[in-house]
Design an enzyme around this catalytic site. Sequence first.
Site, PDB file in Angstrom:
ATOM      1  N   ASN A  34       0.832  -1.215   0.000  1.00 57.42           N
ATOM      2  CA  ASN A  34       0.000   0.000   0.000  1.00 57.42           C
ATOM      3  C   ASN A  34       0.867   1.267   0.000  1.00 57.42           C
ATOM      4  OD1 ASN A  34       1.050   0.042   2.552  1.00 57.42           O
ATOM      5  ND2 ASN A  34      -0.915  -0.009   3.637  1.00 57.42           N
ATOM      6  N   HIS A  83       3.356   1.901   2.180  1.00 59.95           N
ATOM      7  CA  HIS A  83       3.866   2.353   3.477  1.00 59.95           C
ATOM      8  C   HIS A  83       5.382   2.229   3.573  1.00 59.95           C
ATOM      9  CE1 HIS A  83       2.987  -1.814   5.591  1.00 59.95           C
ATOM     10  NE2 HIS A  83       4.227  -1.789   5.175  1.00 59.95           N
ATOM     11  N   GLU A  94       1.268   4.391   7.235  1.00 63.63           N
ATOM     12  CA  GLU A  94       0.238   3.926   6.316  1.00 63.63           C
ATOM     13  C   GLU A  94      -0.336   5.097   5.501  1.00 63.63           C
ATOM     14  OE1 GLU A  94       0.060   0.748   6.020  1.00 63.63           O
ATOM     15  OE2 GLU A  94      -0.942  -0.270   7.687  1.00 63.63           O
TER      16      GLU A  94
HETATM   17  C1  GLP Z   1       6.780  -4.237   7.084  1.00 61.63           C
HETATM   18  C2  GLP Z   1       7.566  -3.096   7.720  1.00 61.63           C
HETATM   19  C3  GLP Z   1       8.124  -2.210   6.683  1.00 61.63           C
HETATM   20  C4  GLP Z   1       8.415  -3.051   5.455  1.00 61.63           C
HETATM   21  C5  GLP Z   1       7.129  -3.452   4.823  1.00 61.63           C
HETATM   22  C6  GLP Z   1       7.252  -4.392   3.648  1.00 61.63           C
HETATM   23  O1  GLP Z   1       5.937  -4.862   7.884  1.00 61.63           O
HETATM   24  N1  GLP Z   1       6.951  -2.368   8.760  1.00 61.63           N
HETATM   25  O2  GLP Z   1       9.260  -1.546   7.181  1.00 61.63           O
HETATM   26  O3  GLP Z   1       9.204  -2.363   4.554  1.00 61.63           O
HETATM   27  O4  GLP Z   1       6.231  -3.922   5.811  1.00 61.63           O
HETATM   28  O5  GLP Z   1       7.475  -5.691   4.055  1.00 61.63           O
HETATM   29  P1  GLP Z   1       7.935  -6.856   3.119  1.00 61.63           P
HETATM   30  O6  GLP Z   1       9.383  -6.633   2.831  1.00 61.63           O
HETATM   31  O7  GLP Z   1       7.722  -8.101   3.926  1.00 61.63           O
HETATM   32  O8  GLP Z   1       7.125  -6.826   1.885  1.00 61.63           O
END
Ligand code: GLP
Length: 235
Positions: free
Chosen positions: A136, A138, A143
């Site tokens: 999304n 973030h 968010e």
């Molecule tokens: C997580 C973290 C973020 C991260 C994002 C993507 O939960 N809070 O810092 O970059 O979500 O995660 P992923 O690498 O598992 O796609």
Amino acid sequence: MEIFVCDNYEEMSFKVAREISRQLTVKPTSVLGLATGETPKGMYRKLVKMYKQKIVDFSEAKTFNLDEFYPIKRDNKHSFKNYMQKRLFEEVNLRPKNCFIPDGEAENPNKECQRYEKELSHSGQIDLQVLGIGENGHIGFNEPGVEWSSVTQLVELEDKTVKKEFNTTSGVPNKAITMGVKDIMGANRIVLLASGEGKKNVVERALKGPITQEVPASILQLHPKVKVYLDKEAA
Ligand code: GLP
């Protein structure tokens, strides 16, 4: 913004680990901003390997993690504290007193946010901030809809974000303590990494689309020193 498309996940992980090791070579006392999630796991593996080969030394470095679920026990297998202990802190010569991460067990989350923000500002500027990106848009747990001026704060997570980590939304934390957008943008350099087809759309929106709070990572277009490492699928 410089964008590097890597052949695969391994190459992406190596190149980001190399960015960190270069940073520590040039400035051993660097302050590193660190991310969790699936994407940087390979990067941490490479870093540990480089440490064991004596290519990189963490003895004088400080690290600040972006975020932590709230509330969560430090030894919960989903906590980012646990993630970091296993993947980096216990594997390299970082001093425990130099590893900062929001405390998911803090009694008063707002006080914990203030404490974390204070630690951050006492440490001076983050030299290199590593970021992943959520589907999304973030960054950290900032968010869609986040204020650009936000500092460390307690946030509500979108159901999708909670589900991704816990596979359910009931009986699990739906909040997190996260460094704010202002903290992230205050870093001297930023490295963003993204891997896999699932990130293709959001990467395009973040890097090429309008700068909008609906895609928090789009603010990175305004940072003067950002490197983006993608594998082919995410690109
Ligand atoms: C997580 C973290 C973020 C991260 C994002 C993507 O939960 N809070 O810092 O970059 O979500 O995660 P992923 O690498 O598992 O796609």
